[in-house]
Design a protein around this motif. Structure first.
Motif, PDB file in Angstrom:
ATOM      1  N   ASN A  39       0.664  -1.272   0.253  1.00 31.00           N
ATOM      2  CA  ASN A  39       0.180  -0.006   0.017  1.00 31.00           C
ATOM      3  C   ASN A  39       1.016   1.045  -0.025  1.00 31.00           C
ATOM      4  N   ILE A  40       1.035   1.907  -0.905  1.00 32.19           N
ATOM      5  CA  ILE A  40       2.011   3.064  -1.021  1.00 32.19           C
ATOM      6  C   ILE A  40       0.873   4.382  -1.775  1.00 32.19           C
ATOM      7  N   ASP A  41       1.224   5.494  -1.258  1.00 29.59           N
ATOM      8  CA  ASP A  41       0.350   6.376  -1.700  1.00 29.59           C
ATOM      9  C   ASP A  41       0.493   7.159  -3.574  1.00 29.59           C
ATOM     10  N   PHE A  42       0.012   7.237  -3.972  1.00 26.59           N
ATOM     11  CA  PHE A  42       0.630   7.049  -5.586  1.00 26.59           C
ATOM     12  C   PHE A  42       0.464   8.588  -5.914  1.00 26.59           C
ATOM     13  N   ASP A  43       2.106   9.491  -6.267  1.00 29.42           N
ATOM     14  CA  ASP A  43       1.647  10.706  -6.588  1.00 29.42           C
ATOM     15  C   ASP A  43       0.795  11.006  -8.047  1.00 29.42           C
ATOM     16  N   ILE A  44      -0.326  11.412  -8.133  1.00 23.15           N
ATOM     17  CA  ILE A  44      -1.493  11.334  -9.292  1.00 23.15           C
ATOM     18  C   ILE A  44      -0.485  12.437 -10.717  1.00 23.15           C
ATOM     19  N   HIS A  45      -0.138  12.921  -9.910  1.00 23.09           N
ATOM     20  CA  HIS A  45       0.284  14.302 -10.926  1.00 23.09           C
ATOM     21  C   HIS A  45       1.580  12.983 -12.251  1.00 23.09           C
ATOM     22  N   THR A  46       2.234  12.302 -11.182  1.00 28.40           N
ATOM     23  CA  THR A  46       3.332  11.184 -11.342  1.00 28.40           C
ATOM     24  C   THR A  46       2.731   9.978 -13.042  1.00 28.40           C
ATOM     25  N   VAL A  47       1.369  10.004 -12.345  1.00 28.85           N
ATOM     26  CA  VAL A  47       0.430   8.728 -12.831  1.00 28.85           C
ATOM     27  C   VAL A  47       0.077   9.548 -14.101  1.00 28.85           C
ATOM     28  N   ASN A  48      -0.378  10.955 -13.694  1.00 27.09           N
ATOM     29  CA  ASN A  48      -0.946  11.372 -14.659  1.00 27.09           C
ATOM     30  C   ASN A  48      -0.243  11.389 -16.026  1.00 27.09           C
ATOM     31  N   ARG A  49       1.002  11.941 -16.033  1.00 24.37           N
ATOM     32  CA  ARG A  49       2.180  12.161 -16.410  1.00 24.37           C
ATOM     33  C   ARG A  49       2.453  10.792 -17.846  1.00 24.37           C
ATOM     34  N   ILE A  50       2.629   9.600 -16.995  1.00 29.08           N
ATOM     35  CA  ILE A  50       3.219   8.186 -17.557  1.00 29.08           C
ATOM     36  C   ILE A  50       2.255   8.268 -18.513  1.00 29.08           C
ATOM     37  N   ILE A  51       0.392   8.262 -18.279  1.00 27.71           N
ATOM     38  CA  ILE A  51       0.009   7.954 -19.701  1.00 27.71           C
ATOM     39  C   ILE A  51      -0.704   9.188 -20.016  1.00 27.71           C
ATOM     40  N   ALA A  52      -0.883  10.234 -20.214  1.00 24.44           N
ATOM     41  CA  ALA A  52      -0.123  11.339 -21.322  1.00 24.44           C
ATOM     42  C   ALA A  52       0.961  11.012 -22.223  1.00 24.44           C
ATOM     43  N   ASP A  53       2.462  10.299 -21.945  1.00 27.07           N
ATOM     44  CA  ASP A  53       3.318   9.842 -22.386  1.00 27.07           C
ATOM     45  C   ASP A  53       2.686   8.854 -23.098  1.00 27.07           C
ATOM     46  N   HIS A  54       2.058   8.071 -22.732  1.00 26.46           N
ATOM     47  CA  HIS A  54       1.626   6.982 -23.373  1.00 26.46           C
ATOM     48  C   HIS A  54       0.496   7.351 -24.361  1.00 26.46           C
ATOM     49  N   PHE A  55       0.212   7.886 -24.270  1.00 24.56           N
ATOM     50  CA  PHE A  55      -0.947   8.325 -24.995  1.00 24.56           C
ATOM     51  C   PHE A  55      -0.725   9.154 -26.413  1.00 24.56           C
TER      52      PHE A  55
END
Length: 234
Positions: A39-55
Motif C-alpha cells: 500500500n503506497i500513496d500514488f503521486d497522481i500527477h506522476t501517474v497522469n504524466r505517464i498516461i499522457a506520455d503513453h497516449f
C-alpha cells in the motif's frame, strides 16, 4: 514377487509424496494476492504524466491532453506531433519531411550507428528513377548518394546499377527495391530512431508494464486457488 512388492512399496512412497505436494505449496506460497503488493500513496500527477506520455506516443493527442495541463501538454506532445507528421507523409509516399529530419539529426544518427538517412535517400532515388527517369535519378545520386560512397560503397554501386534498368526496374535483379514493404519498414525504423533521439523507448513503458502485469496475473490467480504451478521459461 520380491520385485513386485518392492515396486508397490516405491509407488506408495510416490503417492504419499504427491498427496503432500499441495500442502507444501500452501506453506511455501502465500495464497493471499493482497500480499503481492504494498500500500503506497500514488503521486497522481506522476501517474497522469505517464498516461499522457503513453497516449502521445500512440498518437492519441486529444486523450493525452486530458491528463496534463496545457503548458506541460504542449511540451510533451511536441516531438510526437513532429514524428506523426513525418509518418503520415511517409504513408502518402512523401519523404521530404523525413529527409529534412534526418539531415537535421545527421550527426546524432551517425553517432548511434544508424543508416536510416541512407535508406531514406535510397527510397527517394528509386522513386525518382521510377517516375522521372534516369537523368533525374543520376542528378539526385550525385547530390545525395555520393556522400555515402565511402562508407556504403556496395549499396551505392547497387543503386547506380539500377540506372541501367530505368523504365524496367520491376524486371531487374533489383526489383525488391520497389516493394511496398520498404515503406512500412522504413516508417517503423524511423519511429525507433526518433524515439531514441528524444530519449523515449520504442515501446510505451505503460504498455510494457500492463503487458507484464497481465502475463503474471494468471500465476497469481493459480496461487490464490492453491493449484499447481507450471513455470514457463521464455
Amino acid at each position: 514377487m520380491k520385485t513386485i512388492s518392492k515396486l508397490e512399496g516405491t509407488q506408495k512412497d510416490v503417492n504419499s509424496a504427491l498427496s503432500k505436494y499441495s500442502k507444501l505449496l500452501e506453506k511455501s506460497f502465500n495464497p493471499d494476492i493482497s500480499k503481492a503488493y504494498r500500500n503506497i500513496d500514488f503521486d497522481i500527477h506522476t501517474v497522469n504524466r505517464i498516461i499522457a506520455d503513453h497516449f502521445y506516443q500512440e498518437g492519441q493527442f486529444i486523450l493525452g491532453d486530458c491528463f496534463v495541463d496545457e503548458p506541460e501538454a504542449a511540451a510533451k506532445k511536441s516531438p510526437f506531433l513532429e514524428m506523426y507528421q513525418i509518418l503520415e507523409a511517409i504513408r502518402s509516399q512523401n519523404l521530404e519531411p523525413a529527409l529534412q529530419w534526418a539531415t537535421t539529426n545527421h550527426e546524432k544518427l551517425k553517432q548511434n550507428g544508424s543508416d536510416i538517412e541512407l535508406k531514406l535517400h535510397r527510397l527517394q532515388f528509386v522513386e525518382i528513377l521510377k517516375k522521372c527517369g534516369r537523368d533525374e535519378a543520376l542528378k539526385y545520386a550525385r547530390a545525395f548518394l555520393a556522400p555515402f560512397a565511402a562508407s556504403h560503397i556496395a549499396e551505392v554501386q547497387k543503386l547506380m546499377a539500377c540506372l541501367l534498368w530505368a523504365g524496367r526496374l520491376d524486371s531487374s535483379p533489383y526489383a525488391e527495391l520497389l516493394s511496398p514493404m520498404n515503406w512500412d519498414k522504413l516508417a517503423e525504423e524511423l519511429t525507433q530512431q526518433f524515439c531514441h533521439l528524444i530519449g523515449q523507448s520504442y515501446e510505451s513503458p505503460l504498455s510494457v508494464t500492463v503487458a507484464a502485469g497481465v502475463q503474471g496475473l494468471p500465476t497469481l490467480l493459480k496461487l490464490m486457488n492453491g493449484k499447481k504451478q507450471e513455470w514457463h521459461v521464455a
